[in-house]
Design a protein around this motif. Structure first.
Motif, mmCIF file in Angstrom:
data_model
loop_
_atom_site.group_PDB
_atom_site.id
_atom_site.type_symbol
_atom_site.label_atom_id
_atom_site.label_comp_id
_atom_site.label_asym_id
_atom_site.label_seq_id
_atom_site.Cartn_x
_atom_site.Cartn_y
_atom_site.Cartn_z
ATOM 1 N N ASP A 62 124.928 -2.719 89.411
ATOM 2 C CA ASP A 62 124.470 -3.772 88.508
ATOM 3 C C ASP A 62 124.047 -5.044 89.234
ATOM 4 O O ASP A 62 123.482 -5.948 88.615
ATOM 5 C CB ASP A 62 125.573 -4.122 87.501
ATOM 6 C CG ASP A 62 125.975 -2.934 86.642
ATOM 7 O OD1 ASP A 62 125.063 -2.243 86.155
ATOM 8 O OD2 ASP A 62 127.183 -2.692 86.472
ATOM 9 N N ARG A 94 136.009 -0.356 90.310
ATOM 10 C CA ARG A 94 135.020 -0.691 89.283
ATOM 11 C C ARG A 94 134.177 -1.886 89.701
ATOM 12 O O ARG A 94 132.956 -1.917 89.479
ATOM 13 C CB ARG A 94 135.738 -0.985 87.950
ATOM 14 C CG ARG A 94 134.786 -1.251 86.801
ATOM 15 C CD ARG A 94 135.540 -1.526 85.507
ATOM 16 N NE ARG A 94 136.357 -2.732 85.581
ATOM 17 C CZ ARG A 94 136.991 -3.262 84.534
ATOM 18 N NH1 ARG A 94 136.904 -2.664 83.341
ATOM 19 N NH2 ARG A 94 137.733 -4.345 84.666
ATOM 20 N N GLU A 153 130.108 -2.119 90.230
ATOM 21 C CA GLU A 153 129.253 -3.085 89.533
ATOM 22 C C GLU A 153 128.351 -3.833 90.504
ATOM 23 O O GLU A 153 127.172 -4.061 90.215
ATOM 24 C CB GLU A 153 130.129 -4.070 88.752
ATOM 25 C CG GLU A 153 130.843 -3.449 87.572
ATOM 26 C CD GLU A 153 131.890 -4.367 86.943
ATOM 27 O OE1 GLU A 153 132.405 -4.027 85.870
ATOM 28 O OE2 GLU A 153 132.194 -5.431 87.542
ATOM 29 N N ARG A 158 129.230 6.422 86.929
ATOM 30 C CA ARG A 158 128.032 5.743 86.437
ATOM 31 C C ARG A 158 126.748 6.482 86.819
ATOM 32 O O ARG A 158 125.836 6.621 86.004
ATOM 33 C CB ARG A 158 127.966 4.320 87.002
ATOM 34 C CG ARG A 158 128.781 3.287 86.259
ATOM 35 C CD ARG A 158 128.162 2.878 84.921
ATOM 36 N NE ARG A 158 126.814 2.335 85.077
ATOM 37 C CZ ARG A 158 126.542 1.068 85.365
ATOM 38 N NH1 ARG A 158 127.535 0.206 85.561
ATOM 39 N NH2 ARG A 158 125.310 0.647 85.449
ATOM 40 N N PHE A 183 129.225 -8.749 89.384
ATOM 41 C CA PHE A 183 130.405 -8.406 88.598
ATOM 42 C C PHE A 183 130.108 -8.523 87.104
ATOM 43 O O PHE A 183 129.539 -9.509 86.654
ATOM 44 C CB PHE A 183 131.572 -9.325 88.967
ATOM 45 C CG PHE A 183 131.962 -9.247 90.416
ATOM 46 C CD1 PHE A 183 132.454 -8.062 90.947
ATOM 47 C CD2 PHE A 183 131.831 -10.343 91.245
ATOM 48 C CE1 PHE A 183 132.808 -7.977 92.292
ATOM 49 C CE2 PHE A 183 132.185 -10.280 92.581
ATOM 50 C CZ PHE A 183 132.667 -9.086 93.109
ATOM 51 N N LYS A 184 130.519 -7.509 86.357
ATOM 52 C CA LYS A 184 130.290 -7.494 84.911
ATOM 53 C C LYS A 184 131.592 -7.603 84.123
ATOM 54 O O LYS A 184 131.573 -7.981 82.958
ATOM 55 C CB LYS A 184 129.572 -6.195 84.508
ATOM 56 C CG LYS A 184 128.198 -6.028 85.132
ATOM 57 C CD LYS A 184 127.246 -7.120 84.676
ATOM 58 C CE LYS A 184 125.864 -6.935 85.279
ATOM 59 N NZ LYS A 184 124.936 -8.006 84.867
ATOM 60 N N THR A 185 132.706 -7.260 84.701
ATOM 61 C CA THR A 185 133.986 -7.286 83.986
ATOM 62 C C THR A 185 134.865 -8.410 84.536
ATOM 63 O O THR A 185 134.913 -9.496 83.969
ATOM 64 C CB THR A 185 134.692 -5.918 84.089
ATOM 65 O OG1 THR A 185 134.709 -5.488 85.461
ATOM 66 C CG2 THR A 185 133.950 -4.874 83.268
ATOM 67 N N TRP A 188 134.198 5.587 90.443
ATOM 68 C CA TRP A 188 133.422 4.706 89.573
ATOM 69 C C TRP A 188 131.923 4.840 89.821
ATOM 70 O O TRP A 188 131.119 4.796 88.867
ATOM 71 C CB TRP A 188 133.879 3.259 89.747
ATOM 72 C CG TRP A 188 135.176 2.948 89.080
ATOM 73 C CD1 TRP A 188 136.397 2.774 89.665
ATOM 74 C CD2 TRP A 188 135.397 2.796 87.671
ATOM 75 N NE1 TRP A 188 137.360 2.518 88.725
ATOM 76 C CE2 TRP A 188 136.787 2.530 87.489
ATOM 77 C CE3 TRP A 188 134.575 2.858 86.547
ATOM 78 C CZ2 TRP A 188 137.342 2.314 86.232
ATOM 79 C CZ3 TRP A 188 135.131 2.654 85.285
ATOM 80 C CH2 TRP A 188 136.494 2.393 85.145
#
Length: 500
Positions: free
Chosen positions: A472, A464, A468, A95, A475-477, A91
């Motif tokens: 990022d 994943r 993130e 990205r 957490f996005k999901t 992952w």
């Protein structure tokens, strides 16, 4: 310039050009590193330093770096190359691609030609490979839903040009959980939550169970829950191999070696609760022992402990559980041995057999065709087997598994055990649930471990999630905040409400 040296030059140059842009186009003076300098000059200066340091190293260290990376450091170091570590590497590289140097350290000693790790003793490949949404913790349900979607599209996700697409042999025959009167209410509550989150399953009365599965003895069963979609089993080795090949194809590097310690660096300006001012030390490097017996340091920006059953031991090397403040709390993950038995029963249940879980915890499922099955059961807490080796206790089957599955399926009274194997769960002794996220003391250490037998199905989602957090910042999901290490400090376990 070597391939790796060229790659390092380009990566450093890109980084330095970005720095100049941020600073409004101003330049450094090449003879004064602390002032503005042209990005090409700064890149050459840094590489000269790396090369100078390299040629001053002992011969063993030079050989190691020639075989791996020239500079001896990476952006993200993942400890553990099983399903969790390989998913994280995949992952991250999916990205970041060329913008992130990811190194995975895996200790499994078994190697086949072309230096490919076999993972013959790793937990991933010794698991049953089940996937289900029948949990009582929302995060577990959500992770399994994503895991099923990933498996259905695995040939697209993990395709590597020039290689056959991974065939994980996903068999969506479902899980069947059975409950007595004592567990029926909990089973129904679990079902309602699963439905709310998008799982597709059905509650079945004893009569309906008998209609759908005529081979099943339901005399003491009050309720059953059967997964209708995205539950079943798959080949763990194929999934792991697919993750690893794709991660390498995207630029991740795998090194065979065992983590034996960390190196620390003093950061007197950092203030951390419970630590005397000026004494804080951060993680700087991992010491790994290669098959030759040599010890090599790998400097990292970020580190992820995804070492499966050995995660607790690796954490101790980082003083987790042996220090002050947040370091007084150990990572509660240790190996627990579990047996899997393969047996034949030509007159047993047919192709419509789900992975069936008895109220006692004993389970079985079909394995291929021609009357082959596998099964097992987690032992009682006071009967945990030794983890010194992977030897199998064959008497355990006769005493704690066969009586229950033979009662549930009459044809199993005459079954014949053909073989058996043992593997290690990365068991979380605190609440038997995964621990994911940043450690509260070390701001460059992430954890992805402790899934207690559910790691193979949650691996795609956890990889994943860690990506993130790193890229990022959150957490996005799927929000896995509740699975952080903080719950161990506050004493708030997240327990699965099982039905046995």
């Amino acid at each position: 310039m070597s391939r790796l040296g060229s790659h390092s030059f380009v990566r450093l140059l890109k980084c330095n050009v970005r720095c100049v842009r941020i600073c409004g186009g101003q330049r450094f003076k090449s003879n004064e590193p602390s002032e503005f300098e042209h990005p090409v000059s700064r890149t050459i200066r840094v590489l000269k330093g790396d090369v100078k340091n390299y040629f001053s190293l002992p011969e063993g260290e030079k050989t190691f770096r020639k075989q791996h990376f020239l500079s001896g450091h990476c952006d993200v170091l993942v400890i553990g190359g099983g399903i969790m570590g390989s998913s994280i590497a995949y992952w991250l590289k999916q990205r970041a691609r060329q913008g992130l140097h990811v190194v995975v350290v895996e200790k499994d000693p078994t190697v086949i030609p072309n230096n490919v790790l076999c993972y013959t003793s790793a937990s991933t490949v010794l698991s049953v490979g089940g996937i289900r949404q029948q949990f009582s913790v929302p995060e577990s349900i959500q992770m399994s839903l994503f895991g099923a979607e990933f498996l259905r599209n695995v040939k697209k996700h993990l395709y590597v040009e020039g290689h056959d697409p991974p065939d994980v042999q996903f068999t969506p025959t479902g899980y069947l959980f059975l409950a007595t009167e004592k567990g029926a209410t909990q089973l129904e509550e679990n079902y309602k939550l699963q439905q709310e989150l998008g799982a597709k399953n059905e509650l079945l009365s004893p009569t309906k169970l008998k209609e759908k599965f005529p081979w099943l003895n339901t005399e003491d069963i009050a309720l059953g829950c059967h997964g209708l979609r995205d539950e079943g089993w798959f080949d763990p080795w194929s999934l792991l191999d697919g993750f690893k090949k794709k991660a390498i194809n995207l630029g991740a590097e795998y090194i065979q070696g065992e983590a034996v310690g960390f190196k620390f660096k003093s950061m007197p300006d950092v203030m951390v609760e419970g630590v005397e001012p000026g004494t804080y030390e951060a993680l700087d490097s991992l010491l790994i022992k290669t098959p030759s017996g040599d010890i090599h340091p790998i400097k990292f920006g970020l580190c992820v402990i995804a070492a499966g059953p050995q995660s607790g031991a690796v954490a101790k090397m980082a003083r987790i559980g042996n220090g002050a403040g947040y370091l007084q709390f150990p990572l509660p993950v240790e190996p627990r041995k579990r047996y899997v038995y393969a047996f034949n029963c030509p007159n047993g249940p047919g192709l419509n057999t789900p992975l069936t879980v008895d109220p006692t915890g004993a389970y079985f499922r079909r394995e291929g065709l021609a009357g082959s099955f596998i099964g097992g059961r987690s032992p009682d807490v006071d009967k945990e087997p030794s983890t010194e080796n992977l030897d199998v206790d064959h008497q355990f089957f006769d005493d704690y598994i066969w009586p229950h599955i033979a009662k549930r399926v009459k044809a199993f009274e005459g079954l014949k055990v053909n073989s058996a194997w043992a593997g290690f769960y990365e068991y979380n002794t605190f609440d038997a649930n995964g621990i994911v996220g940043l450690h509260p003391y070390y701001q460059n250490l992430y954890l992805a471990t402790g899934f207690s037998g559910h790691g193979i199905q949650h691996g795609p989602a956890v990889g994943r999630a860690v990506m993130e957090m790193i890229i990022d910042g959150g957490f996005k999901t799927i929000d896995l905040s509740r699975l952080s290490f903080d719950r161990i400090i506050t004493g708030n376990p997240i327990l699965e409400n099982n039905i046995w």
